[in-house]
Scaffold this motif. Structure first.
Motif, PDB file in Angstrom:
ATOM      1  N   GLY A 225      -1.180 -37.955  -6.429  1.00  0.00           N
ATOM      2  CA  GLY A 225      -0.118 -38.113  -7.520  1.00  0.00           C
ATOM      3  C   GLY A 225       0.706 -36.903  -7.967  1.00  0.00           C
ATOM      4  N   LYS A 226       0.472 -35.754  -7.730  1.00  0.00           N
ATOM      5  CA  LYS A 226       1.094 -34.628  -7.633  1.00  0.00           C
ATOM      6  C   LYS A 226       2.626 -34.740  -6.952  1.00  0.00           C
ATOM      7  CE  LYS A 226       1.101 -29.215  -7.931  1.00  0.00           C
ATOM      8  NZ  LYS A 226       0.196 -28.399  -7.546  1.00  0.00           N
ATOM      9  N   THR A 227       3.612 -34.405  -7.770  1.00  0.00           N
ATOM     10  CA  THR A 227       4.820 -34.636  -7.493  1.00  0.00           C
ATOM     11  C   THR A 227       5.389 -36.142  -7.009  1.00  0.00           C
ATOM     12  OG1 THR A 227       4.620 -33.866  -5.233  1.00  0.00           O
ATOM     13  CG2 THR A 227       5.260 -32.096  -6.898  1.00  0.00           C
ATOM     14  N   GLY A 228       4.408 -37.023  -7.491  1.00  0.00           N
ATOM     15  CA  GLY A 228       4.641 -38.531  -7.003  1.00  0.00           C
ATOM     16  C   GLY A 228       4.080 -38.683  -5.801  1.00  0.00           C
ATOM     17  N   TRP A 229       3.246 -38.009  -4.976  1.00  0.00           N
ATOM     18  CA  TRP A 229       2.662 -38.297  -3.664  1.00  0.00           C
ATOM     19  C   TRP A 229       1.239 -38.746  -3.730  1.00  0.00           C
ATOM     20  CZ3 TRP A 229       5.990 -39.350   0.301  1.00  0.00           C
ATOM     21  CH2 TRP A 229       7.165 -38.779   0.309  1.00  0.00           C
ATOM     22  N   PHE A 230       0.795 -39.778  -2.868  1.00  0.00           N
ATOM     23  CA  PHE A 230      -0.345 -40.171  -2.888  1.00  0.00           C
ATOM     24  C   PHE A 230      -0.770 -40.380  -1.337  1.00  0.00           C
ATOM     25  CE2 PHE A 230       1.004 -42.012  -6.911  1.00  0.00           C
ATOM     26  CZ  PHE A 230      -0.168 -41.773  -7.734  1.00  0.00           C
ATOM     27  N   TYR A 231      -2.359 -39.986  -1.082  1.00  0.00           N
ATOM     28  CA  TYR A 231      -2.715 -39.970   0.435  1.00  0.00           C
ATOM     29  C   TYR A 231      -3.833 -41.164   0.364  1.00  0.00           C
ATOM     30  CZ  TYR A 231      -0.656 -35.523  -0.941  1.00  0.00           C
ATOM     31  OH  TYR A 231       0.299 -34.792  -1.529  1.00  0.00           O
ATOM     32  N   ALA A 232      -3.816 -41.919   1.324  1.00  0.00           N
ATOM     33  CA  ALA A 232      -4.419 -43.168   1.687  1.00  0.00           C
ATOM     34  C   ALA A 232      -4.675 -43.346   2.977  1.00  0.00           C
ATOM     35  CB  ALA A 232      -3.751 -44.377   0.856  1.00  0.00           C
ATOM     36  N   TYR A 233      -5.936 -44.293   3.073  1.00  0.00           N
ATOM     37  CA  TYR A 233      -6.182 -44.791   4.331  1.00  0.00           C
ATOM     38  C   TYR A 233      -6.372 -46.405   4.376  1.00  0.00           C
ATOM     39  CZ  TYR A 233     -10.995 -45.233   2.704  1.00  0.00           C
ATOM     40  OH  TYR A 233     -12.136 -45.528   1.808  1.00  0.00           O
ATOM     41  N   GLY A 234      -6.000 -46.993   5.545  1.00  0.00           N
ATOM     42  CA  GLY A 234      -5.971 -48.566   5.215  1.00  0.00           C
ATOM     43  C   GLY A 234      -4.549 -49.151   5.983  1.00  0.00           C
TER      44      GLY A 234
END
Length: 850
Positions: free
Chosen positions: A622-631
């Protein structure tokens, strides 16, 4: 004034003596008055030939016969061909012997004028003679047949002049000219000399890389004091006075030379920082039997091919461009040598040998090799490929010892004679373009100068201002400008931009000095013409490079400018933009603008319109609006940073290779990786970048998709062998809380791709309403991640989570069902443990089904 210092004979100098030299002679030097504007030229100490363009020689200067001295870190001296033929590193005493001069040489790297002045002072102690002959000679282009004498064969003596003044002489010099400071013996025993010589540098009119001296030979290890003896009964190899042997290390603290070991079948080397009988490496003392590790000679090597331990050796790292010659001898005993039972290890007979390997990055190239024979002294330098090996900065030469069986001991006495190429130095010189950098300001636009980073021919951005400097950069490198100090990268140039206000004539003068030499730095000056409300293409006005040999460049340009024209002074590193490598240097710039026609300042700076960001990778969701995910885009789980691995700077999922790094996406064989952005305001989202397949072991290729909420805005399909980079540009009108999603997956097919790597490198910006902004803590509300891997697979209700309570219940249940009364494995725990082991297999099968 005479110095009375007792020195131990035979070359065995104690550490106390070295310290005494350091303290005593630094006191002498510090007492000598030097004019503040002079460079104390002869007080520069070196630890390798060519450092700061200084070289130390033995030989006969009158016969033009120069021989490289050898540096001994153990004694902290430079050693010539005979025992007392030396230059002491700390005190800089030049000590000739009966047959060999002691010579220091400085290579000049500029064209201009210098003035030489100072004095020469006698040194003597109880072991030296009471007189010495000294001289100073300038050799044009380093040619000993074309010389100018500055001090002619003056004699310093105990009963005569022990201090001689050197009258100031102004000399016209060119790049490659060499100053020689010579000490010559007056008899069988000679005194020494300390030169206190300073140089006044006048304005230089150009600079270039000097040519190295060519008529120099390496020290000879089979003559005189450097002859070797070998005692096979105790397996001991020595040179006559011990000097050569003591170029070997006693501890791994030398900056360039290391004892190392190489594990079997591994193309890399490791420092020998272990100790003991059964460990992979032991550098301080080498064992001479199967059962002892004692304080034996530092030049004994053993290797252990058993149990995977590997080979021992010495490795020299080149501090700058130059050449390495390996000098020395080898021997081994037929009497006391261990490890001769080669048949136990599948060898037809016992053997020992050395290899010389050139290491450049991950490339290992064998350049020389020879066997080590029982009871035989063999010279290393007589083997082809061991002399004058060309190396670049950071490359290594590795002397490796190999043998047929564990604990085989051989003697290797070796020295790495590294000779650096001359470099373009800038010590004490004034420059013809004297840029004082007085125009630097921490306020953008003052003196019509701006500070920016990027590409002057493409996109560039203004630095952010702080109280002390300018800061900026991209995902690969952080950049700054602090007065004249400038940090530059392969990923982005650092620039100063001058904007013309009115029509006139500009004098643009400056210089750049590179502070480190591992990389080439490009210095360019561009012009962009302003016409009819727009700026044209960048036109190169000046270009030059600095590197390990040439660390300085300067420019002076006179250029007619019209109102709004731009001048860029750009400093960058050529090469891989994703490398993250940065280099610092000093850029001085002064622009004098004589306006002939007044004009109104034009708004803007060419392509600088909005501030694009490159902070889409961090270690925080969520920092600076960014998220990291799998799927998948409609079914995903947020990744974990580091995934339990210390120093693993990536976001990771639970499946093989499923991760996100800086500018790179790695899908697993069955699950994609997602980079997700949540717009914190209403506005326009822009992204400019590159996407491309870097590697895959599958045959069906890779898909890279980009979404705005549920709508696909771009899709790139890459065949398994398509490694072309594709540019992309997004411009999307977004509402507060909208989602921009980048999705990478292996294309479905029969061949599973376990190792896929995708480049996703871009800059982005969101321009919009600054008054209605979502707080960072609320951004996750606008995405819908599943809580865990099981939920993503759709099996969240198929098991009972293991808690402290049901572990206790399982234990009680097991106890009650055990007739012996002993505790057993509870059914719930066993079932859960089995499920956890089974889960990855189930996941893979489920993903295959999808």
């Amino acid at each position: 004034m005479l110095k009375q210092i007792v020195r131990l004979r035979g070359g065995i100098l104690a550490a106390a003596l070295t310290l005494a030299f350091a303290i005593f002679f630094s006191g002498i030097i510090s007492q000598r008055a030097k004019a503040e504007d002079l460079d104390p030229l002869t007080e520069q100490m070196i630890t390798y030939q060519g450092e700061n363009n200084w070289y130390h020689y033995s030989g006969n200067f009158s016969e033009r016969d120069l021989i490289y001295m050898l540096y001994s870190p153990y004694y902290n001296i430079w050693q010539g061909q005979e025992e007392f033929n030396r230059i002491y590193r700390l005190s800089l005493i030049q000590q000739p012997s009966e047959n060999f001069d002691a010579i220091r040489a400085k290579v000049i790297s500029k064209n201009g004028k210098i003035s030489v002045l100072g004095d020469a002072e006698l040194y003597m102690d109880n072991n030296t003679g009471e007189s010495v002959t000294v001289g100073i000679v300038l050799a044009k282009g380093g040619d000993l047949a074309n010389t100018r004498v500055l001090l002619s064969d003056a004699v310093l003596s105990n009963d005569g002049d022990n201090l001689i003044d050197i009258d100031e002489q102004e000399i016209e010099v060119s790049s490659g000219d060499t100053l020689f400071f010579i000490a010559r013996a007056t008899g069988k025993k000679s005194g020494g000399v300390i030169f206190h010589v300073s140089v006044r540098y006048d304005v230089c009119n150009s600079s270039s890389v000097p040519e190295p001296l060519t008529r120099v030979k390496n020290i000879e290890t089979d003559k005189g004091d450097f002859s070797f003896t070998y005692e096979k009964d105790i397996n001991a190899l020595r040179d006559k006075v011990g000097i050569f042997q003591n170029t070997m290390l006693v501890e791994n603290k030398d900056e360039n030379l290391k004892y190392v070991y190489q594990q079997l079948h591994v193309s890399k080397i490791n420092a020998m920082d272990f100790a003991g009988y059964d460990t992979p490496g032991y550098w301080f003392t080498m064992p001479n039997s199967l059962n002892s590790v004692g304080n034996v000679w530092t030049n004994k090597f053993y290797s252990n091919p058993n149990s995977g331990y590997g080979w021992s050796g010495l490795c020299y790292t080149a501090p700058q461009d130059g050449s390495i010659s390996v000098l020395g001898v080898t021997a081994r005993s037929s009497v006391t040598e261990q490890g001769d039972d080669a048949a136990l290890f599948g060898e037809p007979e016992e053997w020992a040998q050395w290899d010389l390997i050139l290491i450049s990055g991950d490339t290992f190239v064998t350049v020389a090799a020879d066997t080590i024979e029982p009871d035989t002294i063999k010279s290393i330098e007589t083997v082809s490929g061991t002399q004058n090996i060309r190396v670049k900065t950071g490359e290594q030469v590795y002397l490796r010892y190999r043998c047929s069986a564990p604990w085989k001991v051989s003697c290797i006495t070796a020295a790495f004679n590294f000779v650096a190429d001359p470099i373009d130095t800038f010590e004490g010189w004034q420059i013809s373009t004297d840029a004082d950098d007085s125009q630097f300001s921490l306020r953008q636009g003052e003196h019509n100068i701006y500070y920016a980073y990027g590409d002057p021919s493409d996109k560039y951005y203004l630095f952010d201002q702080t109280d002390e400097d300018y800061r900026g950069g991209n995902v690969f490198a952080s950049l700054y400008v602090k007065k004249d100090e400038m940090n530059v990268a392969a990923a982005s140039a650092s620039m100063r931009i001058f904007k013309a206000v009115g029509d006139g004539l500009a004098t643009i003068q400056g210089n750049f000095t590179q502070n480190s030499f591992e990389n080439t730095v490009t210095v360019n000056v561009y012009k962009r013409i302003y016409d009819n409300g727009d700026w044209g293409e960048s036109v190169l006005l000046f270009g030059d490079e600095t590197n390990s040999k040439k660390k300085f460049t300067e420019f002076r340009l006179n250029e007619a400018l019209n109102n709004g024209d731009l001048i860029f002074v750009s400093v960058s590193i050529p090469g891989d933009k994703t490398s993250g490598v940065t280099v610092t240097g000093d850029l001085n710039l002064n622009v004098e603008y004589n306006v002939s026609v007044q004009g109104e300042e034009v708004n803007g700076l060419g392509d600088v319109t909005i501030e694009m960001k490159t902070d889409q990778f961090s270690d925080e969701q969520g920092k600076t609006g960014w998220f990291y995910a799998y799927g998948d885009p409609d079914n995903y789980v947020l990744m974990k940073y580091g995934f339990g691995k210390v120093g693993y700077n990536a976001w990771s999922g639970p499946e093989w290779n499923n991760r996100i790094e800086k500018a790179k996406m790695f899908p697993s064989p069955y699950t994609g990786s997602l980079l997700i952005y949540v717009a914190d305001r209403t506005g326009v989202f822009r992204a400019d970048g590159t996407v491309g397949l870097l590697s895959t072991d599958g045959l069906c290729g890779v898909n890279v998709s980009m979404y705005h909420n549920d709508r696909s805005v771009r899709d790139d399909a890459f065949a398994f062998n398509d490694f072309t980079e594709r540019k992309f540009a997004l411009e999307i009108q977004v509402n507060k809380g909208d989602v921009i999603l980048f999705y990478v997956k292996n294309t479905d097919g029969d061949t599973v791709a376990y190792f896929t790597e995708v480049l996703l490198n871009f800059e982005y910006a969101l321009e919009g309403d600054e008054t209605d902004v979502i707080e960072k803590s609320d951004l996750e509300k606008y995405i819908s991640p599943k809580p865990d891997y099981a939920s993503y697979l759709g099996i969240e209700n198929n098991y009972t989570p293991i808690t402290e309570n049901n572990i206790s219940a399982a234990s009680r249940s097991s106890d009650s069902g055990n007739s012996s009364g002993k505790k057993g494995c509870g059914g719930n725990v066993g079932t859960s443990a089995f499920f956890l082991l089974f889960l990855p297999v189930f996941a893979i099968k489920k993903r295959r089904a999808k």
